[in-house]
Design a protein around this motif. Structure first.
Motif, PDB file in Angstrom:
ATOM      1  N   ARG A   1     121.424  12.871  46.521  1.00 42.40           N
ATOM      2  CA  ARG A   1     120.481  11.867  47.027  1.00 42.40           C
ATOM      3  C   ARG A   1     120.051  10.905  45.926  1.00 42.40           C
ATOM      4  O   ARG A   1     120.024   9.684  46.108  1.00 42.40           O
ATOM      5  CB  ARG A   1     119.269  12.556  47.645  1.00 42.40           C
ATOM      6  CG  ARG A   1     118.286  11.585  48.300  1.00 42.40           C
ATOM      7  CD  ARG A   1     117.168  12.327  49.013  1.00 42.40           C
ATOM      8  NE  ARG A   1     116.366  13.118  48.085  1.00 42.40           N
ATOM      9  CZ  ARG A   1     116.379  14.450  48.023  1.00 42.40           C
ATOM     10  NH1 ARG A   1     117.175  15.127  48.840  1.00 42.40           N
ATOM     11  NH2 ARG A   1     115.606  15.100  47.165  1.00 42.40           N
ATOM     12  N   GLU A   2     119.716  11.435  44.764  1.00 39.24           N
ATOM     13  CA  GLU A   2     119.289  10.578  43.656  1.00 39.24           C
ATOM     14  C   GLU A   2     120.458   9.769  43.096  1.00 39.24           C
ATOM     15  O   GLU A   2     120.293   8.602  42.728  1.00 39.24           O
ATOM     16  CB  GLU A   2     118.657  11.430  42.560  1.00 39.24           C
ATOM     17  CG  GLU A   2     117.358  12.094  42.995  1.00 39.24           C
ATOM     18  CD  GLU A   2     116.795  13.020  41.925  1.00 39.24           C
ATOM     19  OE1 GLU A   2     117.461  13.164  40.875  1.00 39.24           O
ATOM     20  OE2 GLU A   2     115.705  13.585  42.136  1.00 39.24           O
ATOM     21  N   SER A   3     121.614  10.372  43.025  1.00 36.84           N
ATOM     22  CA  SER A   3     122.783   9.655  42.514  1.00 36.84           C
ATOM     23  C   SER A   3     123.210   8.531  43.451  1.00 36.84           C
ATOM     24  O   SER A   3     123.733   7.499  43.002  1.00 36.84           O
ATOM     25  CB  SER A   3     123.950  10.625  42.311  1.00 36.84           C
ATOM     26  OG  SER A   3     123.645  11.588  41.330  1.00 36.84           O
TER      27      SER A   3
ATOM     28  N   GLN B   1     133.217  -4.692  51.079  1.00 39.05           N
ATOM     29  CA  GLN B   1     134.147  -3.601  51.374  1.00 39.05           C
ATOM     30  C   GLN B   1     133.794  -2.345  50.580  1.00 39.05           C
ATOM     31  O   GLN B   1     133.833  -1.226  51.111  1.00 39.05           O
ATOM     32  CB  GLN B   1     135.574  -4.035  51.055  1.00 39.05           C
ATOM     33  CG  GLN B   1     136.147  -5.098  51.977  1.00 39.05           C
ATOM     34  CD  GLN B   1     137.594  -5.393  51.628  1.00 39.05           C
ATOM     35  OE1 GLN B   1     138.478  -4.554  51.800  1.00 39.05           O
ATOM     36  NE2 GLN B   1     137.848  -6.593  51.134  1.00 39.05           N
ATOM     37  N   LEU B   2     133.473  -2.543  49.294  1.00 39.05           N
ATOM     38  CA  LEU B   2     133.057  -1.410  48.469  1.00 39.05           C
ATOM     39  C   LEU B   2     131.853  -0.716  49.078  1.00 39.05           C
ATOM     40  O   LEU B   2     131.795   0.526  49.168  1.00 39.05           O
ATOM     41  CB  LEU B   2     132.737  -1.898  47.054  1.00 39.05           C
ATOM     42  CG  LEU B   2     131.961  -0.936  46.139  1.00 39.05           C
ATOM     43  CD1 LEU B   2     132.769   0.319  45.870  1.00 39.05           C
ATOM     44  CD2 LEU B   2     131.590  -1.635  44.832  1.00 39.05           C
ATOM     45  N   LEU B   3     130.875  -1.501  49.525  1.00 36.96           N
ATOM     46  CA  LEU B   3     129.654  -0.919  50.091  1.00 36.96           C
ATOM     47  C   LEU B   3     129.928  -0.195  51.401  1.00 36.96           C
ATOM     48  O   LEU B   3     129.282   0.819  51.695  1.00 36.96           O
ATOM     49  CB  LEU B   3     128.605  -2.019  50.300  1.00 36.96           C
ATOM     50  CG  LEU B   3     127.938  -2.529  49.019  1.00 36.96           C
ATOM     51  CD1 LEU B   3     127.187  -3.828  49.299  1.00 36.96           C
ATOM     52  CD2 LEU B   3     126.989  -1.469  48.455  1.00 36.96           C
ATOM     53  N   GLU B   4     130.871  -0.703  52.193  1.00 41.48           N
ATOM     54  CA  GLU B   4     131.206   0.000  53.439  1.00 41.48           C
ATOM     55  C   GLU B   4     131.742   1.401  53.147  1.00 41.48           C
ATOM     56  O   GLU B   4     131.336   2.376  53.775  1.00 41.48           O
ATOM     57  CB  GLU B   4     132.240  -0.807  54.232  1.00 41.48           C
ATOM     58  CG  GLU B   4     131.677  -1.936  55.040  1.00 41.48           C
ATOM     59  CD  GLU B   4     132.633  -2.396  56.123  1.00 41.48           C
ATOM     60  OE1 GLU B   4     132.597  -1.841  57.238  1.00 41.48           O
ATOM     61  OE2 GLU B   4     133.431  -3.318  55.834  1.00 41.48           O
ATOM     62  N   GLY B   5     132.676   1.487  52.201  1.00 38.44           N
ATOM     63  CA  GLY B   5     133.213   2.797  51.843  1.00 38.44           C
ATOM     64  C   GLY B   5     132.173   3.684  51.194  1.00 38.44           C
ATOM     65  O   GLY B   5     132.080   4.883  51.498  1.00 38.44           O
ATOM     66  N   LEU B   6     131.348   3.111  50.313  1.00 37.97           N
ATOM     67  CA  LEU B   6     130.328   3.892  49.616  1.00 37.97           C
ATOM     68  C   LEU B   6     129.280   4.413  50.591  1.00 37.97           C
ATOM     69  O   LEU B   6     128.848   5.572  50.484  1.00 37.97           O
ATOM     70  CB  LEU B   6     129.675   3.025  48.540  1.00 37.97           C
ATOM     71  CG  LEU B   6     128.706   3.728  47.586  1.00 37.97           C
ATOM     72  CD1 LEU B   6     129.428   4.799  46.776  1.00 37.97           C
ATOM     73  CD2 LEU B   6     128.043   2.703  46.668  1.00 37.97           C
ATOM     74  N   ALA B   7     128.863   3.581  51.531  1.00 37.88           N
ATOM     75  CA  ALA B   7     127.887   4.024  52.527  1.00 37.88           C
ATOM     76  C   ALA B   7     128.432   5.194  53.335  1.00 37.88           C
ATOM     77  O   ALA B   7     127.704   6.167  53.615  1.00 37.88           O
ATOM     78  CB  ALA B   7     127.522   2.860  53.458  1.00 37.88           C
ATOM     79  N   PHE B   8     129.703   5.125  53.694  1.00 43.29           N
ATOM     80  CA  PHE B   8     130.311   6.217  54.456  1.00 43.29           C
ATOM     81  C   PHE B   8     130.321   7.504  53.635  1.00 43.29           C
ATOM     82  O   PHE B   8     130.031   8.593  54.152  1.00 43.29           O
ATOM     83  CB  PHE B   8     131.733   5.820  54.854  1.00 43.29           C
ATOM     84  CG  PHE B   8     132.354   6.703  55.891  1.00 43.29           C
ATOM     85  CD1 PHE B   8     132.070   6.534  57.235  1.00 43.29           C
ATOM     86  CD2 PHE B   8     133.223   7.719  55.523  1.00 43.29           C
ATOM     87  CE1 PHE B   8     132.653   7.352  58.198  1.00 43.29           C
ATOM     88  CE2 PHE B   8     133.799   8.551  56.478  1.00 43.29           C
ATOM     89  CZ  PHE B   8     133.503   8.368  57.820  1.00 43.29           C
ATOM     90  N   ALA B   9     130.644   7.390  52.338  1.00 44.55           N
ATOM     91  CA  ALA B   9     130.656   8.565  51.470  1.00 44.55           C
ATOM     92  C   ALA B   9     129.261   9.143  51.305  1.00 44.55           C
ATOM     93  O   ALA B   9     129.073  10.370  51.359  1.00 44.55           O
ATOM     94  CB  ALA B   9     131.245   8.190  50.109  1.00 44.55           C
ATOM     95  N   HIS B  10     128.271   8.285  51.092  1.00 38.26           N
ATOM     96  CA  HIS B  10     126.892   8.766  50.953  1.00 38.26           C
ATOM     97  C   HIS B  10     126.439   9.488  52.214  1.00 38.26           C
ATOM     98  O   HIS B  10     125.784  10.548  52.141  1.00 38.26           O
ATOM     99  CB  HIS B  10     125.957   7.588  50.675  1.00 38.26           C
ATOM    100  CG  HIS B  10     126.080   7.042  49.281  1.00 38.26           C
ATOM    101  ND1 HIS B  10     125.473   5.865  48.888  1.00 38.26           N
ATOM    102  CD2 HIS B  10     126.742   7.502  48.189  1.00 38.26           C
ATOM    103  CE1 HIS B  10     125.744   5.641  47.606  1.00 38.26           C
ATOM    104  NE2 HIS B  10     126.520   6.623  47.169  1.00 38.26           N
ATOM    105  N   GLU B  11     126.758   8.930  53.358  1.00 39.22           N
ATOM    106  CA  GLU B  11     126.337   9.539  54.616  1.00 39.22           C
ATOM    107  C   GLU B  11     127.051  10.861  54.866  1.00 39.22           C
ATOM    108  O   GLU B  11     126.576  11.680  55.654  1.00 39.22           O
ATOM    109  CB  GLU B  11     126.587   8.555  55.763  1.00 39.22           C
ATOM    110  CG  GLU B  11     125.637   7.349  55.722  1.00 39.22           C
ATOM    111  CD  GLU B  11     126.176   6.125  56.429  1.00 39.22           C
ATOM    112  OE1 GLU B  11     127.261   6.218  57.055  1.00 39.22           O
ATOM    113  OE2 GLU B  11     125.522   5.058  56.365  1.00 39.22           O
TER     114      GLU B  11
END
Length: 594
Positions: A180-182, A122-132
């Motif tokens: 991008r690096e972060s 779940q954390l990765l789903e939200g984080l991926a959306f934020a990164h994108e």
């Protein structure tokens, strides 16, 4: 909020906020539990460890934080407020969203690997959306995850720990590279977080994951791999995913949160039906033996008779509700038919409505599909199942008596039953395992050193025997039947060690009412000296959330008592509906939490 000399007194307030507890302190950020006097509620305040070094830097910080606020995803916490106090910027979140991962691990030190994987996915789903969306976190810690009572995870602190640049820098020129690096560092920190939870101890004995990153290759010399001494056995695929996320070689790691999520979610889907696991064994038994045997004598002869057509749907539903196996079979069949016809997200739990939709032929097919009592059970196991079904039936009656006015009695009855689905199915299909669990829950003999030894909880005993808890079995079967996500949430009992918050939706009200009834009936099964204290303890837990007191509880447990006129709780038995159309309470809402 920078570090002060030892002579300076500790801060007790921050602007209008009363500082109550420091939830997290890292090299890059701080998280406080605060009380907001203006709104009269507790908040979680996230802020950078260092104050922005110029007015343009503060303006940039606020602009990035406000941009992150506009990124909406179920696994990203929405800020309650973004502001500043004397040039110290902050992002505030409502504490009602849940507890931090730190707080969860403090009371549940060793979550199962499948639960850990669910949280991190779940954390990765939200984080991926934020990164994108062009945003990064830059300081993922154990306090960055908020987990609610339903194990829903949200990420807090997005864009709080921003990159520090010289005061005169052109922020527009450096922001894209920094994000991008972060983002790659965020993914690495999630891998460290997964390692931390699975291993049950801080990685490299460091609480600050940023300090771990600085010690890892290629910056430092340390290698981070998941050890073999873990609270639970770690399946090989999950171990491989965790070790890849923190691999010493940069090219071997996950560079995108989305890639990490795909690997973790793929294992979770496969693990749910792993060969030899209790869930897949149970599903195989369901195919051959059904879920439960029917308890109604002569039901097959009754359904084959001509008298069935003359009965009103309300009378038929009342008859079906008395047979737990038939009730569940009707729920399974009507909701499967809805799904087959494209009615996604709709769940029917009112048996009168189910019988109207399936028709008399459907009712007869459902009844004829059931195994006669006691199925394959030996007499002793059959008696244990009979006693368990009687307790569940009692809990359903208590839930009906305690339900708020306007809620359909059959719906309340069936949710209460389904909160016990795992227990019922275990006793029917795996009676030996059920007996082992009961034996583990018996307190050991007292000794001089331990005169009052604690008993093992049902959940701990189920872990020891099955490797999963009983709610997991019930929810897996409900999901296999195609029941909606909202019902899957409602059939999760309120955790015994979790706070009971006021309900925010009809679904919350139903779940809490049924959980309360189940806890009350569990208390009735305690030794006599502990029975009344157990009932009172359960009542105190739910009293504020449900607006019920001990008087209503005792009336529900002893239905022969006379209710005063205008009592708050509904009647003990559901009144048959006269109209053919279902009321709004008879059909579950298509979305939860709204």
């Amino acid at each position: 909020m920078s570090e002060t000399s030892s002579a300076a007194p500790p801060l007790r307030s921050f602007g209008r906020f009363e500082l109550r507890a420091l939830l997290s302190k890292s090299a890059r950020s701080l998280a406080w539990r605060v009380f907001d006097e203006r709104h009269g509620q507790e908040l979680m305040l996230c802020m950078p460890r260092d104050k922005p070094n110029s007015a343009p830097a503060l303006e940039h910080w606020l602009r990035m934080a406000q941009g992150a606020e506009r990124v909406r995803h179920p696994n990203l916490a929405t800020p309650f407020e973004i502001g500043q106090v004397e040039n110290w910027p902050y992002v505030a979140y409502d504490r009602a969203l849940g507890e931090t991962l730190d707080e969860r691990l403090a009371r549940q030190n060793a979550p199962l690997p499948i639960d850990t994987a669910g949280w991190v996915a779940q954390l990765l789903e939200g984080l991926a959306f934020a990164h994108e969306a062009g945003h990064a976190h830059r300081d993922i810690q154990t306090a960055s995850l908020i987990i609610d009572a339903n194990d829903r995870v949200r990420l807090v602190g997005l864009e709080v720990a921003q990159e520090v640049f010289p005061a005169a820098v052109d922020f527009n020129a450096v922001t894209r590279r920094a994000v991008r690096e972060s983002a790659e560092e965020d993914v690495l920190c999630v891998g460290l977080l997964l390692n931390r939870i699975l291993s049950g101890k801080p990685v490299l004995d460091e609480n600050d994951l940023q300090h771990v990153v600085e010690q890892m290759q290629p910056i430092g010399r340390e290698i981070v791999r998941l050890g073999w001494e873990t609270p639970h056995p770690i399946p090989d695929p999950l171990r491989a995913i965790c070790n890849r996320a923190t691999d010493r070689q940069l090219r071997q790691r996950y560079h995108l949160a989305r890639s990490f999520w795909r690997a973790l979610d793929g294992w979770r889907q496969a693990a749910a039906y792993d060969d030899g696991g209790p869930v897949v064994l149970l599903l195989d038994k369901l195919q051959r033996l059904g879920h439960l045997p029917t308890t109604t004598t002569g039901l097959h002869r009754f359904t084959a008779g001509s008298g069935l057509e003359a009965k009103h749907a309300s009378a038929l539903s009342e008859l079906a509700l008395k047979d737990m196996a038939l009730s569940l079979e009707l729920v399974r069949r009507v909701n499967h038919a809805l799904k087959q016809n494209g009615h996604q997200g709709e769940t029917v739990l009112n048996l009168q409505r189910a019988i109207q939709m399936l028709g008399l032929d459907g009712l007869q097919l459902a009844a004829n599909a059931l195994k006669p009592w006691p199925g394959p059970l030996a007499p002793v196991a059959a008696e244990m199942l009979r006693q368990l079904m009687a307790r569940v039936g009692k809990a359903a009656q208590v839930a009906q008596a305690l339900r708020p006015a306007g809620y359909d009695g059959e719906v309340v009855h069936l949710i209460t039953v389904m909160q016990n689905l795992g227990r019922l199915l275990l006793q029917y299909h795996f009676p030996d395992d059920a007996q082992q669990i009961r034996q583990l829950m018996v307190p050991p003999e007292p000794t001089e050193e331990l005169p009052n030894p604690p008993a093992m909880s049902e959940q701990a005993a189920a872990y020891a025997v099955l490797g999963c808890d009983l709610d997991t079995l019930g929810i897996a079967v409900a999901r296999h039947w195609g029941l909606g996500d909202e019902l899957l949430q409602m059939i999760r009992r309120q955790p015994l060690n979790g706070l009971v918050h006021p309900p925010r939706s009809d679904a919350d009200t139903l779940r809490l009412t049924c959980s309360f009834a189940n806890e009350l009936v569990d208390a009735l099964g305690l030794p006599e000296a502990k029975r009344r204290p157990g009932i009172e303890a359960a009542t105190r837990r739910y009293a504020k959330a449900l607006g019920l007191g001990l008087r209503e509880v005792m009336e529900a447990l002893n239905p022969g008592t006379q209710r005063p006129a205008g009592g708050g709780a509904a009647a003990t038995t559901p009144a048959p509906a006269a109209q053919p159309a279902p009321s709004p309470r008879e059909r579950l809402p298509s979305r939860s939490g709204s």
